[in-house]
Motif scaffolding. Structure first.
Motif, PDB file in Angstrom:
ATOM      1  N   GLY A 152       0.814  -1.207   0.000  1.00  0.00           N
ATOM      2  CA  GLY A 152       0.000   0.000   0.000  1.00  0.00           C
ATOM      3  C   GLY A 152       0.848   1.257   0.000  1.00  0.00           C
ATOM      4  O   GLY A 152       0.565   2.215  -0.730  1.00  0.00           O
ATOM      5  N   ALA A 153       1.914   1.275   0.811  1.00  0.00           N
ATOM      6  CA  ALA A 153       2.785   2.447   0.879  1.00  0.00           C
ATOM      7  C   ALA A 153       3.542   2.637  -0.428  1.00  0.00           C
ATOM      8  O   ALA A 153       3.632   3.751  -0.956  1.00  0.00           O
ATOM      9  N   ILE A 154       4.093   1.559  -0.967  1.00  0.00           N
ATOM     10  CA  ILE A 154       4.864   1.664  -2.215  1.00  0.00           C
ATOM     11  C   ILE A 154       3.970   2.071  -3.376  1.00  0.00           C
ATOM     12  O   ILE A 154       4.350   2.887  -4.227  1.00  0.00           O
ATOM     13  N   ARG A 155       2.753   1.538  -3.421  1.00  0.00           N
ATOM     14  CA  ARG A 155       1.837   1.901  -4.506  1.00  0.00           C
ATOM     15  C   ARG A 155       1.482   3.386  -4.443  1.00  0.00           C
ATOM     16  O   ARG A 155       1.362   4.046  -5.480  1.00  0.00           O
ATOM     17  N   LEU A 156       1.337   3.917  -3.240  1.00  0.00           N
ATOM     18  CA  LEU A 156       1.051   5.342  -3.108  1.00  0.00           C
ATOM     19  C   LEU A 156       2.195   6.176  -3.676  1.00  0.00           C
ATOM     20  O   LEU A 156       1.974   7.166  -4.382  1.00  0.00           O
ATOM     21  N   ILE A 157       3.431   5.769  -3.394  1.00  0.00           N
ATOM     22  CA  ILE A 157       4.600   6.461  -3.951  1.00  0.00           C
ATOM     23  C   ILE A 157       4.576   6.394  -5.473  1.00  0.00           C
ATOM     24  O   ILE A 157       4.765   7.404  -6.163  1.00  0.00           O
ATOM     25  N   HIS A 158       4.325   5.214  -6.006  1.00  0.00           N
ATOM     26  CA  HIS A 158       4.322   5.039  -7.465  1.00  0.00           C
ATOM     27  C   HIS A 158       3.198   5.833  -8.123  1.00  0.00           C
ATOM     28  O   HIS A 158       3.384   6.406  -9.206  1.00  0.00           O
ATOM     29  N   GLY A 222      11.594   1.732 -13.043  1.00  0.00           N
ATOM     30  CA  GLY A 222      10.155   1.882 -12.877  1.00  0.00           C
ATOM     31  C   GLY A 222       9.689   1.121 -11.657  1.00  0.00           C
ATOM     32  O   GLY A 222      10.498   0.726 -10.798  1.00  0.00           O
ATOM     33  N   ALA A 223       8.399   0.876 -11.574  1.00  0.00           N
ATOM     34  CA  ALA A 223       7.840   0.147 -10.439  1.00  0.00           C
ATOM     35  C   ALA A 223       8.523  -1.206 -10.274  1.00  0.00           C
ATOM     36  O   ALA A 223       8.704  -1.700  -9.154  1.00  0.00           O
ATOM     37  N   MET A 289       2.303  -2.505  -9.000  1.00  0.00           N
ATOM     38  CA  MET A 289       1.903  -3.120  -7.739  1.00  0.00           C
ATOM     39  C   MET A 289       0.617  -3.922  -7.879  1.00  0.00           C
ATOM     40  O   MET A 289       0.415  -4.909  -7.158  1.00  0.00           O
ATOM     41  N   ASP A 290      -0.245  -3.540  -8.813  1.00  0.00           N
ATOM     42  CA  ASP A 290      -1.463  -4.324  -9.031  1.00  0.00           C
ATOM     43  C   ASP A 290      -1.125  -5.717  -9.552  1.00  0.00           C
ATOM     44  O   ASP A 290      -1.705  -6.721  -9.121  1.00  0.00           O
ATOM     45  N   GLN A 291      -0.173  -5.785 -10.484  1.00  0.00           N
ATOM     46  CA  GLN A 291       0.259  -7.094 -10.971  1.00  0.00           C
ATOM     47  C   GLN A 291       0.922  -7.901  -9.863  1.00  0.00           C
ATOM     48  O   GLN A 291       0.769  -9.127  -9.799  1.00  0.00           O
ATOM     49  N   LEU A 295      -0.117 -11.525  -8.458  1.00  0.00           N
ATOM     50  CA  LEU A 295       0.867 -12.609  -8.441  1.00  0.00           C
ATOM     51  C   LEU A 295       0.959 -13.260  -7.068  1.00  0.00           C
ATOM     52  O   LEU A 295       1.052 -14.488  -6.951  1.00  0.00           O
ATOM     53  N   LEU A 296       0.912 -12.425  -6.020  1.00  0.00           N
ATOM     54  CA  LEU A 296       1.010 -12.933  -4.647  1.00  0.00           C
ATOM     55  C   LEU A 296      -0.321 -13.460  -4.122  1.00  0.00           C
ATOM     56  O   LEU A 296      -0.385 -13.983  -3.013  1.00  0.00           O
ATOM     57  N   GLN A 297      -1.384 -13.269  -4.903  1.00  0.00           N
ATOM     58  CA  GLN A 297      -2.718 -13.727  -4.527  1.00  0.00           C
ATOM     59  C   GLN A 297      -3.170 -13.137  -3.197  1.00  0.00           C
ATOM     60  O   GLN A 297      -3.774 -13.806  -2.366  1.00  0.00           O
ATOM     61  N   LEU A 298      -2.868 -11.841  -3.023  1.00  0.00           N
ATOM     62  CA  LEU A 298      -3.255 -11.177  -1.786  1.00  0.00           C
ATOM     63  C   LEU A 298      -4.723 -10.795  -1.794  1.00  0.00           C
ATOM     64  O   LEU A 298      -5.352 -10.734  -0.741  1.00  0.00           O
ATOM     65  N   GLY A 299      -5.279 -10.482  -2.951  1.00  0.00           N
ATOM     66  CA  GLY A 299      -6.675 -10.065  -3.022  1.00  0.00           C
ATOM     67  C   GLY A 299      -6.795  -8.577  -2.801  1.00  0.00           C
ATOM     68  O   GLY A 299      -5.976  -7.936  -2.155  1.00  0.00           O
ATOM     69  N   ASP A 300      -7.858  -7.995  -3.321  1.00  0.00           N
ATOM     70  CA  ASP A 300      -8.061  -6.553  -3.226  1.00  0.00           C
ATOM     71  C   ASP A 300      -8.199  -6.077  -1.795  1.00  0.00           C
ATOM     72  O   ASP A 300      -7.698  -5.030  -1.424  1.00  0.00           O
ATOM     73  N   ALA A 301      -8.893  -6.844  -0.939  1.00  0.00           N
ATOM     74  CA  ALA A 301      -9.127  -6.402   0.435  1.00  0.00           C
ATOM     75  C   ALA A 301      -7.821  -6.231   1.182  1.00  0.00           C
ATOM     76  O   ALA A 301      -7.634  -5.279   1.933  1.00  0.00           O
TER      77      ALA A 301
END
Length: 467
Positions: A152-158, A222-223, A289-291, A295-301
């Protein structure tokens, strides 16, 4: 490097009792070749804070009057490049208010250098925790406690057009509540490396992907660059060692996939995901980060629990120069393998220098973390070097905890028997500021209740999802 080792190896540290107006130095809590971190007391708001000082020990020393003095005039250009990068990093970090990212409260210039003030957190680096409590490291910790907040933190930076480019175990702080905090970007270190033609020694062997070893116009980052470093963190947690240095891999790749090694206690899908994150060539890794979440199967939640909104304009800064260009988003450049292979010739010297230096800057932020309150809640310290913008003084002490509470549509919040208005933002979290005390949280919806008890003692950030 332990916190005690840091204290013993900081001959240029300010003395205990030194005052920056309302801020009083209490002790050294960390440091490295590029900075020193202090625990300090804010006499105005009566709270503990952390202060980071720009102090590149290879370029400057502390003089008798406590100002920084260059070791040689030939270091002037390099020192000021690092100082300006320190300022730009403070400006960038001040823009964000995320519970899992370092946030700057204050910044000022004094003693011929610069300082940033952040909230103080108890805890230790992920590196120290893995070494001292290896029993804590398992797949559940990685997938439940570590990755969702960090992603979440890294995606915000990106999403804001920036890269971190310095993710490692030493740059991840684990708080007392086991929540991670992503620490500083290491911008000053990179600027000094570029100015002194020692970029290779500034990168962390094993954590920097191949594209970071060339910083010319043909380089493309890049990301996927941060994704490689995050994969190296996971690899180190699972195996006890980072992967081989990427430029060495570009000549002869000796990387043995985790899916082939099959370390005990870890599932094949997780191991395969880490292997893909550590692909040598950028195009073979997840591209964003969405990919990575998929890949990690974390899920949106899981990922959404860490995606909190960006704050307002941030803290006031005192520039070193009259005109200072704001930090620009990282631009993509075409990556060229021959330049990277050439960099591999230098990596041996770089690794040796880094190992002899004891790990460098990354431990310097071991006890700092993001601030919960807006920057305007304290006044900036007075300085002898430059006028400092003064913020209004708050009429009362700020709350000691920032609480993010997961709410659903139609939820009603009761806090210690009193109904409280709480409106969730787009990410599903409502924000509360609470002073120290015991709290019974009850969330009601259609006759059903979810509740949780918490005790707020130390300053910090809480993320709560009552069941």
């Amino acid at each position: 490097m332990s916190e005690m080792d840091n204290k013993k190896s900081m001959p240029n540290a300010l003395p205990v009792g030194y005052r920056f107006n309302e801020f009083e130095i209490k002790e050294v809590i960390g440091g490295g070749g590029f900075g020193i971190v202090y625990r300090a007391w804010d006499h105005q708001l009566e709270r503990t804070i952390a202060i980071k000082e720009f102090m590149p020990s290879s370029l400057a020393v502390r003089s008798d009057d406590l100002n920084l003095a260059l070791r040689s005039e030939r270091f002037s250009k390099t020192f000021h490049a690092g100082l300006n990068s320190f300022i730009q990093e403070a400006r960038l970090l001040a823009r964000f208010n995320h519970p899992n990212m370092l946030h700057v409260l204050r910044f000022w210039v004094q003693n011929d250098t610069a300082y940033m003030c952040t909230q103080f957190y108890s805890g230790t680096t992920l590196s120290n925790m893995a070494a001292q409590h290896p029993e804590v490291i398992n797949e559940s910790f990685i997938l439940r406690d570590l990755l969702p907040p960090l992603i979440g933190a890294i995606r915000l930076i990106h999403n804001e057009g920036y890269l971190h480019r310095d993710i490692s175990l030493d740059n991840i702080q684990i708080q007392a509540n086991m929540r991670p905090v992503l620490l500083d970007f290491g911008s000053a270190r990179k600027a000094i490396g570029n100015m002194s033609d020692e970029t290779e020694t500034m990168l962390k062997p094993g954590f920097a992907p191949i594209e970071q070893y060339s910083d010319g116009d043909e380089n493309e980052q890049g990301a996927w660059t941060d994704i490689y470093a995050l994969g190296a963190v996971l690899h180190t947690l699972i195996t006890g060692a980072p992967p081989a240095v990427s430029v060495v891999r570009s000549i002869e790749d000796s990387y043995v996939p985790l899916a082939q090694r099959r370390p005990a206690g870890y599932s094949l899908p997780l191991l395969q995901a880490i292997d893909q994150m550590l692909s040598l060539y950028p195009a073979d890794r997840p591209q964003n980060m969405d990919q990575l979440v998929a890949l990690l199967q974390l899920g949106d939640a899981d990922s959404e629990e860490s995606m909190l909104a960006r704050s307002g304009p941030g803290t006031m800064l005192v520039p070193v120069k009259a005109e200072e260009e704001a930090e620009k988003p990282v631009t993509a450049r075409r990556w060229l393998l021959p330049a990277l292979v050439a960099a591999g010739v230098l990596v041996g010297m770089g690794i040796g220098a880094l190992l002899r230096s004891g790990g460098g800057e990354s431990a310097s932020s071991a006890s700092t973390a993001p601030a919960a309150e807006p920057a305007a809640t304290t006044s900036a310290p007075a300085t002898s070097e430059a006028p400092v913008a003064q913020a209004p003084v708050a009429p009362a002490p700020a709350p000691v905890a920032q609480v993010y509470l997961k709410l659903r549509q139609g939820d009603k919040l009761t806090l210690n028997g009193q109904e409280r208005a709480a409106v969730p933002s787009a990410n599903g979290f409502a924000s509360l500021k609470l002073p120290a005390g015991d709290y019974q949280i009850v969330i009601s919806n259609n006759g059903q209740q979810r509740q949780q008890k918490i005790t707020v003692g130390d300053e910090g950030v809480w993320i709560i999802n009552p069941q």
